[in-house]
Design a protein around this motif. Sequence first.
Motif, short mmCIF file in Angstrom:
data_model
loop_
_atom_site.label_atom_id
_atom_site.label_comp_id
_atom_site.label_asym_id
_atom_site.label_seq_id
_atom_site.Cartn_x
_atom_site.Cartn_y
_atom_site.Cartn_z
N LEU A 123 0.80 -1.22 0.11
CA LEU A 123 -0.02 0.00 0.02
C LEU A 123 0.77 1.30 -0.05
CD1 LEU A 123 -2.95 -1.14 2.47
CD2 LEU A 123 -3.11 -0.90 -0.06
N ARG A 124 1.98 1.14 0.87
CA ARG A 124 2.80 2.39 0.61
C ARG A 124 3.47 2.72 -0.53
NH1 ARG A 124 5.74 1.74 6.84
NH2 ARG A 124 4.08 2.50 7.86
N ALA A 125 4.08 1.56 -1.09
CA ALA A 125 4.70 1.49 -2.49
C ALA A 125 3.67 2.11 -3.51
CB ALA A 125 5.33 0.09 -2.85
N LYS A 126 2.57 1.65 -3.65
CA LYS A 126 1.56 2.10 -4.43
C LYS A 126 0.81 3.31 -4.41
CE LYS A 126 2.15 -1.73 -7.03
NZ LYS A 126 2.74 -1.75 -8.46
N ARG A 127 0.88 3.73 -2.87
CA ARG A 127 0.38 5.01 -2.70
C ARG A 127 -1.25 4.91 -2.83
NH1 ARG A 127 4.12 10.03 -4.67
NH2 ARG A 127 5.97 9.10 -3.64
N ILE A 128 -1.94 3.78 -2.35
CA ILE A 128 -3.04 3.48 -2.48
C ILE A 128 -3.84 4.28 -1.23
CG2 ILE A 128 -4.97 1.84 -2.41
CD1 ILE A 128 -2.93 -0.08 -4.01
N PRO A 129 -4.86 5.20 -1.28
CA PRO A 129 -5.41 5.78 -0.17
C PRO A 129 -6.49 4.93 0.40
CG PRO A 129 -6.42 6.43 -2.29
CD PRO A 129 -5.42 5.52 -2.63
N PHE A 133 -9.94 3.87 2.13
CA PHE A 133 -11.36 4.22 1.66
C PHE A 133 -12.31 3.19 2.34
CE2 PHE A 133 -9.81 1.25 -1.59
CZ PHE A 133 -10.80 0.35 -1.41
N ALA A 134 -13.38 3.94 2.70
CA ALA A 134 -14.67 3.10 3.57
C ALA A 134 -15.43 2.40 2.49
CB ALA A 134 -15.22 3.93 4.23
N ASN A 135 -15.65 1.15 3.11
CA ASN A 135 -16.74 0.24 2.37
C ASN A 135 -18.20 0.26 3.12
OD1 ASN A 135 -17.88 -1.71 0.66
ND2 ASN A 135 -17.73 -3.11 2.17
N GLU A 136 -18.95 0.58 2.49
CA GLU A 136 -20.41 0.83 3.28
C GLU A 136 -21.49 -0.12 2.54
OE1 GLU A 136 -21.64 4.99 3.38
OE2 GLU A 136 -19.95 5.61 4.86
N ASP A 137 -20.97 -0.95 1.65
CA ASP A 137 -21.74 -1.91 0.95
C ASP A 137 -22.26 -3.08 1.99
OD1 ASP A 137 -23.30 -3.55 -0.60
OD2 ASP A 137 -21.94 -3.14 -2.31
N PRO A 138 -23.44 -3.14 2.20
CA PRO A 138 -23.64 -4.09 3.43
C PRO A 138 -23.44 -5.64 2.88
CG PRO A 138 -25.69 -3.25 2.70
CD PRO A 138 -24.51 -2.15 2.24
N ARG A 139 -23.65 -5.63 1.43
CA ARG A 139 -23.47 -7.13 0.89
C ARG A 139 -22.16 -7.76 1.09
NH1 ARG A 139 -24.67 -5.68 -5.18
NH2 ARG A 139 -23.30 -4.03 -4.70
N ALA A 140 -21.00 -6.66 0.94
CA ALA A 140 -20.02 -7.15 1.12
C ALA A 140 -19.68 -7.90 2.43
CB ALA A 140 -18.71 -6.01 1.00
N GLU A 148 -8.41 -9.15 4.25
CA GLU A 148 -8.66 -8.81 5.60
C GLU A 148 -7.54 -8.00 5.87
OE1 GLU A 148 -9.22 -12.42 7.38
OE2 GLU A 148 -11.33 -12.61 7.38
N GLU A 149 -6.55 -8.11 5.62
CA GLU A 149 -5.31 -7.07 6.07
C GLU A 149 -5.50 -5.76 5.22
OE1 GLU A 149 -1.82 -6.52 8.35
OE2 GLU A 149 -3.81 -7.68 8.24
N LEU A 150 -6.00 -6.11 4.06
CA LEU A 150 -6.05 -4.67 3.31
C LEU A 150 -7.27 -3.77 4.02
CD1 LEU A 150 -6.38 -5.90 -0.32
CD2 LEU A 150 -4.58 -4.49 0.52
N ALA A 151 -8.30 -4.37 4.58
CA ALA A 151 -9.33 -3.78 5.11
C ALA A 151 -9.01 -3.33 6.55
CB ALA A 151 -10.54 -5.04 5.29
N ARG A 152 -7.90 -3.70 7.09
CA ARG A 152 -7.59 -3.26 8.29
C ARG A 152 -6.62 -1.96 8.22
NH1 ARG A 152 -3.18 -3.94 12.10
NH2 ARG A 152 -1.56 -4.90 10.62
N GLY A 159 -7.48 0.17 5.98
CA GLY A 159 -8.50 1.05 5.40
C GLY A 159 -8.72 0.84 3.95
N ALA A 160 -8.04 -0.11 3.28
CA ALA A 160 -8.30 -0.35 1.75
C ALA A 160 -9.43 -1.51 1.74
CB ALA A 160 -7.08 -0.50 0.94
N ASP A 161 -10.38 -1.33 2.01
CA ASP A 161 -11.35 -2.46 1.89
C ASP A 161 -11.92 -2.62 0.35
OD1 ASP A 161 -13.71 -4.12 1.88
OD2 ASP A 161 -14.11 -3.52 4.08
N PRO A 162 -11.73 -4.05 -0.09
CA PRO A 162 -11.99 -4.21 -1.27
C PRO A 162 -13.36 -4.34 -1.72
CG PRO A 162 -11.29 -6.39 -0.16
CD PRO A 162 -11.15 -5.08 0.76
N GLY A 163 -14.19 -4.37 -0.70
CA GLY A 163 -15.79 -4.42 -1.13
C GLY A 163 -16.06 -5.44 -1.77
N ILE A 164 -17.40 -5.28 -2.30
CA ILE A 164 -18.17 -6.59 -2.69
C ILE A 164 -17.42 -7.50 -3.67
CG2 ILE A 164 -19.56 -5.23 -4.27
CD1 ILE A 164 -21.68 -7.38 -3.86
#
Length: 301
Positions: free
Chosen positions: A213-219, A221-228, A248-252, A254-259
């Motif tokens: 994430l640091r290398a790619k500079r990925i910001p 973002f929150a996931n609010e989709d209940p389906r996920a 799960e580590e991405l979500a931790r 803050g880069a939640d991958p969503g549905i």
Amino acid sequence: MTAETTIPDLVLAGDATFEEAAYLLLYKHIPKRSELIAFRTRLAKARTLPLQVIELIRILRHARPMTVLRTAICALGAVQEQKADRAERIDARERLFARLPVIIATHHAFRLGLPLPVPDTGFGYSRNLLAMLGLEHDERRAHLTDLLLITQAESGAGAAAFTARVVAKTQADVYSAISSAVGALDGLTKGPTERFLAMVDEIGEPARVEEYLRAKRIPAFANEDPRARHIKAATQELGPTPTLAILEELARFGADPGINGYAIALAQRLGLLDDLVVPLSAVSRVAGWLADIDDELGGAA
């Protein structure tokens, strides 16, 4: 109550089958028990593909699954024109809905040199899909496949649904409209799906997520989709996987991958090859597209 507002309620209830969700989309009400039994019976009778379509899939066995799916749908329209479809008395929409998994499984068998799958009329939609692909298909996995399909069902939104509406409005037949929607979905999802799989492959293990994430500079973002949340829980129910651990580590961080991310993880956990993830997405959406076409034509699809 509309289909769009009812399907999430069915998902949250946790006991709906994909046939129930499809019936709701197609016929605008939750089926009574007798209606659902009749619907399932018609779907089971409609699963067998015409021989012409099977031969076409054989010829195209080395093509991409989504290419084959789109082409086979057009071929079903040609067979319909020739009055050569043994299931002609069953509504064309129901035939399409019933046959998409069979097209995918038939192509899968041809490209791997396996015996052709035989649809099981005693199985529900999701269990039959898993069985035809040669995957474990107990009731638990069938239920989780139902959940995966329901949470991705689409009606009234998205470019693929819009494509189906536009083509249907020209007075083209339902096969043309649905094959066009499949093409649109392929264009929309092929790139993102491939990039997601490449990202997971590049990360390799959960311990490398922060570095990635640091290398790619990925910001974040929150996931609010209940389906996920539902799909994530379903994947966890089947046990840990490398992909799920990375998600799960991405979500931790803050880069939640969503549905879409969790849908891929669940599809992998069920045993599907990566290039069948997008075709499965088409299967989940076809009932919604058919409902959109029906709405566009004022109930005359």
